[in-house]
Design a protein around this motif. Structure first.
Motif, PDB file in Angstrom:
ATOM      1  N   LYS A   2      92.638 107.477  33.269  1.00 39.73           N
ATOM      2  CA  LYS A   2      93.799 108.141  32.706  1.00 39.73           C
ATOM      3  C   LYS A   2      93.380 108.891  31.451  1.00 39.73           C
ATOM      4  CE  LYS A   2      97.726 105.939  32.518  1.00 39.73           C
ATOM      5  NZ  LYS A   2      98.558 106.701  33.450  1.00 39.73           N
ATOM      6  N   ALA A   3      93.984 110.044  31.247  1.00 37.95           N
ATOM      7  CA  ALA A   3      93.664 110.828  30.062  1.00 37.95           C
ATOM      8  C   ALA A   3      94.456 110.316  28.874  1.00 37.95           C
ATOM      9  CB  ALA A   3      93.996 112.297  30.311  1.00 37.95           C
ATOM     10  N   GLY A   4      93.902 110.533  27.682  1.00 39.60           N
ATOM     11  CA  GLY A   4      94.621 110.168  26.470  1.00 39.60           C
ATOM     12  C   GLY A   4      94.484 108.707  26.126  1.00 39.60           C
ATOM     13  N   ARG A   5      95.131 108.325  25.035  1.00 32.87           N
ATOM     14  CA  ARG A   5      95.076 106.944  24.549  1.00 32.87           C
ATOM     15  C   ARG A   5      96.351 106.215  24.921  1.00 32.87           C
ATOM     16  NH1 ARG A   5      93.557 107.201  18.334  1.00 32.87           N
ATOM     17  NH2 ARG A   5      93.416 104.964  18.706  1.00 32.87           N
ATOM     18  N   GLU A  19     105.344  99.636  24.163  1.00 34.14           N
ATOM     19  CA  GLU A  19     104.702  99.939  25.446  1.00 34.14           C
ATOM     20  C   GLU A  19     103.534  98.997  25.690  1.00 34.14           C
ATOM     21  OE1 GLU A  19     103.545 101.421  29.046  1.00 34.14           O
ATOM     22  OE2 GLU A  19     105.437 101.667  27.956  1.00 34.14           O
ATOM     23  N   GLN A  20     102.728  98.757  24.674  1.00 34.23           N
ATOM     24  CA  GLN A  20     101.624  97.812  24.803  1.00 34.23           C
ATOM     25  C   GLN A  20     102.152  96.411  25.066  1.00 34.23           C
ATOM     26  OE1 GLN A  20      99.187  98.192  21.263  1.00 34.23           O
ATOM     27  NE2 GLN A  20      97.789  99.603  22.307  1.00 34.23           N
ATOM     28  N   LEU A  36     103.712  92.400  31.482  1.00 32.92           N
ATOM     29  CA  LEU A  36     103.516  92.646  32.906  1.00 32.92           C
ATOM     30  C   LEU A  36     102.281  91.910  33.413  1.00 32.92           C
ATOM     31  CD1 LEU A  36     103.890  94.189  35.629  1.00 32.92           C
ATOM     32  CD2 LEU A  36     102.561  96.054  34.610  1.00 32.92           C
ATOM     33  N   LEU A  37     101.174  92.016  32.685  1.00 32.47           N
ATOM     34  CA  LEU A  37      99.941  91.345  33.088  1.00 32.47           C
ATOM     35  C   LEU A  37     100.130  89.835  33.130  1.00 32.47           C
ATOM     36  CD1 LEU A  37      97.284  93.413  31.086  1.00 32.47           C
ATOM     37  CD2 LEU A  37      97.811  93.562  33.529  1.00 32.47           C
ATOM     38  N   GLU A  38     100.809  89.297  32.135  1.00 34.68           N
ATOM     39  CA  GLU A  38     101.009  87.847  32.071  1.00 34.68           C
ATOM     40  C   GLU A  38     101.917  87.362  33.203  1.00 34.68           C
ATOM     41  OE1 GLU A  38     102.401  87.447  28.075  1.00 34.68           O
ATOM     42  OE2 GLU A  38     100.455  88.059  27.236  1.00 34.68           O
ATOM     43  N   GLN A  39     102.979  88.106  33.468  1.00 34.99           N
ATOM     44  CA  GLN A  39     103.884  87.711  34.553  1.00 34.99           C
ATOM     45  C   GLN A  39     103.219  87.872  35.918  1.00 34.99           C
ATOM     46  OE1 GLN A  39     107.252  90.262  33.538  1.00 34.99           O
ATOM     47  NE2 GLN A  39     108.355  88.517  32.669  1.00 34.99           N
ATOM     48  N   ALA A  40     102.444  88.931  36.070  1.00 33.48           N
ATOM     49  CA  ALA A  40     101.732  89.139  37.334  1.00 33.48           C
ATOM     50  C   ALA A  40     100.764  88.000  37.590  1.00 33.48           C
ATOM     51  CB  ALA A  40     100.990  90.476  37.296  1.00 33.48           C
ATOM     52  N   HIS A  43      92.934  90.125  30.589  1.00 35.82           N
ATOM     53  CA  HIS A  43      93.887  89.987  29.476  1.00 35.82           C
ATOM     54  C   HIS A  43      93.999  88.527  29.041  1.00 35.82           C
ATOM     55  CE1 HIS A  43      97.503  90.619  27.065  1.00 35.82           C
ATOM     56  NE2 HIS A  43      98.095  89.652  27.750  1.00 35.82           N
ATOM     57  N   MET A  44      94.109  87.612  30.005  1.00 39.24           N
ATOM     58  CA  MET A  44      94.221  86.194  29.682  1.00 39.24           C
ATOM     59  C   MET A  44      92.953  85.691  28.990  1.00 39.24           C
ATOM     60  SD  MET A  44      94.516  82.914  32.273  1.00 39.24           S
ATOM     61  CE  MET A  44      92.843  83.198  32.863  1.00 39.24           C
ATOM     62  N   VAL A  45      91.792  86.053  29.530  1.00 39.55           N
ATOM     63  CA  VAL A  45      90.527  85.571  28.976  1.00 39.55           C
ATOM     64  C   VAL A  45      90.311  86.128  27.569  1.00 39.55           C
ATOM     65  CG1 VAL A  45      88.019  85.639  29.224  1.00 39.55           C
ATOM     66  CG2 VAL A  45      89.456  85.164  31.206  1.00 39.55           C
ATOM     67  N   GLU A  46      90.629  87.386  27.353  1.00 41.76           N
ATOM     68  CA  GLU A  46      90.455  87.958  26.019  1.00 41.76           C
ATOM     69  C   GLU A  46      91.364  87.281  25.003  1.00 41.76           C
ATOM     70  OE1 GLU A  46      88.154  89.815  24.926  1.00 41.76           O
ATOM     71  OE2 GLU A  46      87.252  90.240  26.869  1.00 41.76           O
ATOM     72  N   LYS A  47      92.571  86.909  25.411  1.00 39.81           N
ATOM     73  CA  LYS A  47      93.452  86.155  24.517  1.00 39.81           C
ATOM     74  C   LYS A  47      92.856  84.793  24.202  1.00 39.81           C
ATOM     75  CE  LYS A  47      97.864  85.945  24.827  1.00 39.81           C
ATOM     76  NZ  LYS A  47      99.253  85.741  25.339  1.00 39.81           N
ATOM     77  N   ASP A  48      92.292  84.135  25.216  1.00 36.95           N
ATOM     78  CA  ASP A  48      91.675  82.831  25.013  1.00 36.95           C
ATOM     79  C   ASP A  48      90.443  82.941  24.113  1.00 36.95           C
ATOM     80  OD1 ASP A  48      93.584  81.657  26.579  1.00 36.95           O
ATOM     81  OD2 ASP A  48      92.276  81.279  28.291  1.00 36.95           O
TER      82      ASP A  48
END
Length: 220
Positions: A9-12, A18-19, A25-29, A74-79
């Protein structure tokens, strides 16, 4: 099957809410994947549970496997973030640091949902080898690298001899996790099993072996 976690994806990425919505979304998924398994979960199921459209998910992820990898990462980075934020790291002994980190890891892997997800992952690994490799890269390998970095930190303080710290990290995780997780999966973990006793034994066994090794020692 393509496993890359993100479409290009282009841009930041947008900041703020939004973040936060993306993280949710990632956590619920991941919760759905853990409860229902990878093969039984669809993008539509996740979208409905999270209150978003399937288009919203497909704008970021090309398939459910890419979403799963992103969710695990996402989960591992939080841990990892939680584990490395140990108070006064530079003032603690390696034994104290490994005890704190080991306590976190042991509690995490023995959670019922994590045991269920591990069982599902093992069952589906043979059918989806690419997914298994991708999960390993963002999961265990990330934890191993974190521990290797910690060992390097203490080596720089002359508290450890030069070693293959990535291999040492893998060994520590196996000593800590493998047996209790396997017993818990089969329901044979002893009623009087004491996590703190197990943790203290593993940390002491690991450190005494590591500190007593010759520099650069490796078993092929």
């Amino acid at each position: 099957m393509e496993i890359s976690p993100h479409k290009v994806k282009a841009g930041r990425p947008k900041a703020g809410t939004e973040q936060e919505r993306h993280a949710l979304l990632l956590e619920q998924a991941l919760e759905i994947f853990m409860l229902e398994g990878v093969s039984q979960t669809s993008i539509g199921r996740i979208a409905a549970a999270c209150g978003v459209s399937t288009r919203t998910i497909y704008e970021r992820y090309e398939n459910k496997y890419a979403l799963l990898i992103a969710a695990i990462k996402h989960m591992v980075e939080k841990d990892v973030s939680a584990m490395v934020q140990i108070d006064n790291l530079s003032q603690q002994t390696l034994q104290q640091v490994l005890t704190d980190i080991g306590r976190f890891m042991l509690k995490r892997v023995l959670e019922p949902r994590m045991l269920s997800f591990f069982k599902i992952g093992v069952a589906e690994a043979s059918h989806l080898p690419e997914l298994s490799r991708a999960m390993k890269a963002v999961g265990p390998e990330r934890i191993h690298q974190m521990l290797a970095d910690i060992f390097s930190f203490y080596a720089a303080k002359n508290q450890l001899a030069a070693q293959d710290y990535k291999r040492a990290a893998e060994s520590f995780c196996e000593l800590l996790i493998a047996a209790p997780r396997l017993k818990a999966l089969f329901g044979v973990l002893e009623p009087d099993w004491d996590a703190e006793v197990h943790l203290a034994f593993v940390v002491n066994l690991f450190l005494h072996g590591l500190q007593g090794m010759e520099p650069g020692y490796a078993v092929e």
